[in-house]
Design a protein around this motif. Structure first.
Motif, PDB file in Angstrom:
ATOM      1  N   GLY A 169       0.797  -1.213   0.000  1.00 57.64           N
ATOM      2  CA  GLY A 169       0.000   0.000   0.000  1.00 57.64           C
ATOM      3  C   GLY A 169       0.831   1.266   0.000  1.00 57.64           C
ATOM      4  N   ARG A 170       2.135   1.130  -0.193  1.00 57.41           N
ATOM      5  CA  ARG A 170       3.027   2.296  -0.230  1.00 57.41           C
ATOM      6  C   ARG A 170       3.707   2.392  -1.589  1.00 57.41           C
ATOM      7  N   PHE A 171       2.918   2.236  -2.632  1.00 55.58           N
ATOM      8  CA  PHE A 171       3.497   2.193  -3.968  1.00 55.58           C
ATOM      9  C   PHE A 171       4.176   3.510  -4.334  1.00 55.58           C
ATOM     10  N   GLU A 172       3.471   4.616  -4.192  1.00 58.29           N
ATOM     11  CA  GLU A 172       4.082   5.904  -4.556  1.00 58.29           C
ATOM     12  C   GLU A 172       5.243   6.228  -3.626  1.00 58.29           C
ATOM     13  N   GLY A 173       5.110   5.882  -2.348  1.00 55.47           N
ATOM     14  CA  GLY A 173       6.215   6.120  -1.422  1.00 55.47           C
ATOM     15  C   GLY A 173       7.473   5.385  -1.835  1.00 55.47           C
ATOM     16  N   THR A 174       7.299   4.145  -2.339  1.00 56.66           N
ATOM     17  CA  THR A 174       8.454   3.382  -2.819  1.00 56.66           C
ATOM     18  C   THR A 174       9.113   4.091  -3.987  1.00 56.66           C
ATOM     19  N   LEU A 175       8.303   4.560  -4.943  1.00 56.38           N
ATOM     20  CA  LEU A 175       8.859   5.261  -6.094  1.00 56.38           C
ATOM     21  C   LEU A 175       9.584   6.534  -5.661  1.00 56.38           C
ATOM     22  N   ARG A 176       8.996   7.263  -4.723  1.00 59.13           N
ATOM     23  CA  ARG A 176       9.610   8.531  -4.283  1.00 59.13           C
ATOM     24  C   ARG A 176      10.886   8.300  -3.483  1.00 59.13           C
ATOM     25  N   SER A 177      11.061   7.089  -2.952  1.00 57.88           N
ATOM     26  CA  SER A 177      12.252   6.803  -2.151  1.00 57.88           C
ATOM     27  C   SER A 177      13.451   6.389  -2.996  1.00 57.88           C
ATOM     28  N   LEU A 178      13.265   6.213  -4.292  1.00 53.86           N
ATOM     29  CA  LEU A 178      14.334   5.676  -5.132  1.00 53.86           C
ATOM     30  C   LEU A 178      15.475   6.663  -5.401  1.00 53.86           C
ATOM     31  N   PRO A 179      15.226   7.961  -5.648  1.00 55.50           N
ATOM     32  CA  PRO A 179      16.344   8.870  -5.935  1.00 55.50           C
ATOM     33  C   PRO A 179      17.281   8.993  -4.732  1.00 55.50           C
ATOM     34  N   PRO A 180      18.539   9.398  -4.978  1.00 58.50           N
ATOM     35  CA  PRO A 180      19.467   9.626  -3.868  1.00 58.50           C
ATOM     36  C   PRO A 180      18.891  10.628  -2.869  1.00 58.50           C
ATOM     37  N   ARG A 181      19.203  10.424  -1.604  1.00 57.42           N
ATOM     38  CA  ARG A 181      18.655  11.295  -0.562  1.00 57.42           C
ATOM     39  C   ARG A 181      19.656  12.345  -0.104  1.00 57.42           C
ATOM     40  N   HIS A 182      20.765  12.470  -0.815  1.00 58.39           N
ATOM     41  CA  HIS A 182      21.771  13.449  -0.432  1.00 58.39           C
ATOM     42  C   HIS A 182      21.243  14.867  -0.663  1.00 58.39           C
ATOM     43  N   GLU A 183      21.544  15.751   0.265  1.00 60.87           N
ATOM     44  CA  GLU A 183      21.086  17.131   0.145  1.00 60.87           C
ATOM     45  C   GLU A 183      21.619  17.782  -1.126  1.00 60.87           C
ATOM     46  N   ALA A 184      22.863  17.474  -1.488  1.00 60.14           N
ATOM     47  CA  ALA A 184      23.448  18.058  -2.688  1.00 60.14           C
ATOM     48  C   ALA A 184      22.678  17.635  -3.933  1.00 60.14           C
ATOM     49  N   PRO A 497      34.866   6.906   5.924  1.00 60.08           N
ATOM     50  CA  PRO A 497      34.611   6.806   4.485  1.00 60.08           C
ATOM     51  C   PRO A 497      35.272   7.952   3.726  1.00 60.08           C
ATOM     52  N   VAL A 498      35.862   7.618   2.585  1.00 60.87           N
ATOM     53  CA  VAL A 498      36.475   8.609   1.702  1.00 60.87           C
ATOM     54  C   VAL A 498      35.817   8.471   0.337  1.00 60.87           C
ATOM     55  N   HIS A 499      35.380   9.595  -0.206  1.00 61.61           N
ATOM     56  CA  HIS A 499      34.726   9.596  -1.515  1.00 61.61           C
ATOM     57  C   HIS A 499      35.484  10.541  -2.440  1.00 61.61           C
ATOM     58  N   LEU A 500      36.079   9.991  -3.480  1.00 60.55           N
ATOM     59  CA  LEU A 500      36.702  10.789  -4.526  1.00 60.55           C
ATOM     60  C   LEU A 500      35.669  10.925  -5.635  1.00 60.55           C
ATOM     61  N   VAL A 501      35.167  12.137  -5.862  1.00 64.69           N
ATOM     62  CA  VAL A 501      34.051  12.339  -6.777  1.00 64.69           C
ATOM     63  C   VAL A 501      34.467  13.275  -7.910  1.00 64.69           C
ATOM     64  N   TYR A 502      33.591  13.349  -8.907  1.00 62.48           N
ATOM     65  CA  TYR A 502      33.866  14.187 -10.079  1.00 62.48           C
ATOM     66  C   TYR A 502      32.609  14.987 -10.391  1.00 62.48           C
ATOM     67  N   GLN A 503      32.432  16.106  -9.663  1.00 63.00           N
ATOM     68  CA  GLN A 503      31.268  16.961  -9.842  1.00 63.00           C
ATOM     69  C   GLN A 503      31.715  18.268 -10.499  1.00 63.00           C
ATOM     70  N   THR A 504      31.275  18.483 -11.725  1.00 62.26           N
ATOM     71  CA  THR A 504      31.612  19.713 -12.434  1.00 62.26           C
ATOM     72  C   THR A 504      30.541  20.781 -12.261  1.00 62.26           C
ATOM     73  N   VAL A 505      29.419  20.419 -11.651  1.00 62.25           N
ATOM     74  CA  VAL A 505      28.347  21.363 -11.335  1.00 62.25           C
ATOM     75  C   VAL A 505      27.796  21.018  -9.960  1.00 62.25           C
ATOM     76  N   TRP A 506      27.556  22.022  -9.153  1.00 61.41           N
ATOM     77  CA  TRP A 506      26.924  21.801  -7.849  1.00 61.41           C
ATOM     78  C   TRP A 506      26.151  23.059  -7.468  1.00 61.41           C
ATOM     79  N   ALA A 507      25.193  22.886  -6.581  1.00 64.56           N
ATOM     80  CA  ALA A 507      24.349  23.992  -6.131  1.00 64.56           C
ATOM     81  C   ALA A 507      24.643  24.282  -4.673  1.00 64.56           C
ATOM     82  N   GLY A 508      24.811  25.549  -4.353  1.00 66.24           N
ATOM     83  CA  GLY A 508      25.030  25.949  -2.969  1.00 66.24           C
ATOM     84  C   GLY A 508      23.725  25.942  -2.193  1.00 66.24           C
ATOM     85  N   ARG A 509      23.827  26.213  -0.916  1.00 73.03           N
ATOM     86  CA  ARG A 509      22.627  26.228  -0.080  1.00 73.03           C
ATOM     87  C   ARG A 509      21.661  27.327  -0.504  1.00 73.03           C
TER      88      ARG A 509
END
Length: 535
Positions: A169-184, A497-509
């Motif tokens: 009974g949480r079909f839409e909730g499941t779909l909405r939970s799929l994208p990354p939850r990182h604030e960035a 944890p160490v994350h080496l990432v490659y972000q050429t675009v990001w949004a500030g707060r």
């Protein structure tokens, strides 16, 4: 290997019948048509590529777990979840994905005759699984972009995910939970929405003249063009209606803001580099944001309550604790010929006063030629030759033909290439974070000079941050260990944890987008993979 192959399969053991939950059973002809389809090859809409083969296998496993009975049909109608799926998938463009690739256009107008009902049933299951795999692990595999890219994408069992979504009974909730939850990621999604609004309103000018350069107090139509361009891009120079063509302080401040966001010298004057950045279209900026959203989908679900994030294109390191950046510093990354690999791992050790065991390729291509030209180079640079476990005299080995039992290393000390401390997160690339004696490189804007490892600007501060909580390692003791001249390994009580990432675009707060140079050419390569026909 495609991105969706990283969605770990597991055997579905929960069986469900078509009439579960009080739903009406579908027509017998529709069930027979579905079972006939499942017994054959993948339908054309699933695709004949590797991704299609994987999805078809998952689809068949899903239906096997429910006795080859329909999941989306109730009587001669579709369950309400079908409408929900079509609506949510139709919003995929908000995450930089193409809704059309999921094949649900016109689904509401489909007639549910038995044969068509079976195809609609399969299309819905295919759309759910394809959308879920793209949201969880990305539309393309980072290994196709760069074989060294070692992501830790989120994992899910697609048949089980769909079964639970339809059964709880949480079909839409499941779909909405799929994208990354990182604030960035969420900030980039909002920025993408704003860029699309600008594009819908006509975008901004991309024909500003190269000879736009002027100075404060100047006036004319070119100044008005610049002011309009900055306003359309959100930098919003303030001006009275009767001074739109005057290059005043407000316009200079707005241009300086634009320059900072694009990694340019923020002097408030429109030089050639600034004009070139101003003339990049809003459509191209949208593509850049979409590609960087995809890269967030290649990262782990949980970056860690305390973690280190190094963004290669910006040559910057952030130590994050509780969602807040508590330490920032500049870094030096690998050259284009020896790029720093992109991956995530766990920092487990710090090494104070480290030896530098010179990699065989560097020894062969750089160090040994220098030794052959100047025998004094060995002693001047604190180098020594090690055979097995024994330090040997240069005359005991043939430097031009070193075997696997002989290696070169540099003794600890101020001249050591690793500086006074290194931070280890064991990985197949043999890269790590470390200090450096070449501090002058941190003053440069573009800092790609290493052989792949990451040199850090503030090694002592980073060591203090990493060792916080290991009470015996005070600032005084850390400083002493760095300068002791004797190599010492310290195991972290809690790996970081160490994350080496490659972000050429990001949004500030504040929502403002910033851009970095694509130093390794990965934006262009990713674009070719994501949109091979051009876009």
């Amino acid at each position: 290997m495609k991105a969706w192959r990283r969605l770990a399969p597991s055997l579905l053991v929960i069986a469900a019948c078509a009439c579960a939950g009080g739903r009406k059973p579908p027509p017998r002809e529709a069930v027979q048509a579905l079972q006939s389809s499942l017994g054959g090859g993948a339908p054309p809409f699933v695709g004949q590529d590797d991704e299609g083969a994987h999805l078809w296998k998952s689809m068949r496993r899903f239906y096997k777990g429910r006795g080859d009975q329909p999941a989306w049909l109730t009587g001669r109608r579709l369950r309400p979840e079908a409408v929900t799926l079509a609506r949510v998938v139709g919003e995929a463009h908000g995450h930089g994905l193409e809704p059309g690739v999921y094949g649900l256009e016109g689904m509401a107008q489909r007639r549910l005759e038995p044969a068509e009902a079976a195809e609609t049933e399969l299309r819905l299951t295919h759309a759910f699984m394809k959308y879920a795999s793209h949201m969880l692990a990305g539309r393309i595999d980072p290994h196709d972009l760069d074989p060294k890219w070692a992501g830790q994408a989120r994992r899910a069992d697609l048949p089980d995910l769909l079964d639970r979504a339809l059964g709880t009974g949480r079909f839409e909730g499941t779909l909405r939970s799929l994208p990354p939850r990182h604030e960035a990621y969420a900030r980039l999604v909002q920025a993408l929405r704003r860029l699309r609004e600008v594009a819908h309103e006509g975008g901004w000018a991309t024909d500003l003249p190269a000879a736009l350069a002027t100075r404060k107090g100047g006036r004319g139509p070119r100044v008005a063009m610049l002011r309009e361009r900055l306003a359309r891009g959100g930098d919003r120079p303030a001006a009275a209606p009767d001074s739109r063509d005057v290059y005043d302080d407000g316009l200079a401040t707005a241009l300086a803001s634009f320059q900072r966001r694009h990694g340019l010298e923020a002097d408030g004057l429109p030089d050639g580099e600034t004009v070139a950045a101003l003339n990049v279209s809003v459509e191209e900026r949208i593509r850049q944001v979409e590609m960087n959203l995809e890269r967030w989908r290649w990262l782990p679900e949980d970056l860690g309550a305390r973690h280190v994030l190094v963004n290669i294109p910006t040559f910057a390191l952030e130590a994050v604790e509780g969602g807040r950046v508590t330490l920032r510093m500049r870094v030096v990354a690998g050259t284009k010929a020896d790029p720093t690999p992109i991956f995530s791992d766990q920092m487990t050790h710090i090494v104070f006063s480290p030896y530098w065991n010179i990699p065989r390729r560097i020894a062969r291509e750089e160090t040994i030629p220098a030794l052959l030209r100047d025998p004094g180079y060995l002693y001047e640079n604190g180098l020594e030759i090690v055979q097995g476990t024994r330090v040997v005299h240069p005359g005991e080995v043939d430097l031009a033909d070193l075997d696997s039992d002989v290696r070169l290393r540099q003794r600890p000390g101020a001249r050591n290439a690793l500086g006074l401390v290194k931070f280890l997160f064991p990985n197949r690339h043999a890269v790590y974070l470390h200090d450096t004696p070449a501090d002058s490189l941190f003053a440069r804007e573009v800092r790609s000079f290493s052989h792949g490892c990451v040199r850090v600007e503030k090694p002592r501060e980073l060591a203090e941050w990493v060792l916080r909580g290991q009470g015996e390692w005070t600032a005084t003791r850390i400083e002493a260990a760095m300068r002791a001249g004797d190599e010492r390994h310290v195991r972290l009580q809690r790996p970081v944890p160490v994350h080496l990432v490659y972000q050429t675009v990001w949004a500030g707060r504040d929502g403002a987008l910033s851009y970095a140079e694509d130093i390794y050419g990965l934006d262009a390569a990713q674009r070719a993979l994501a949109w091979p026909a051009g876009r």
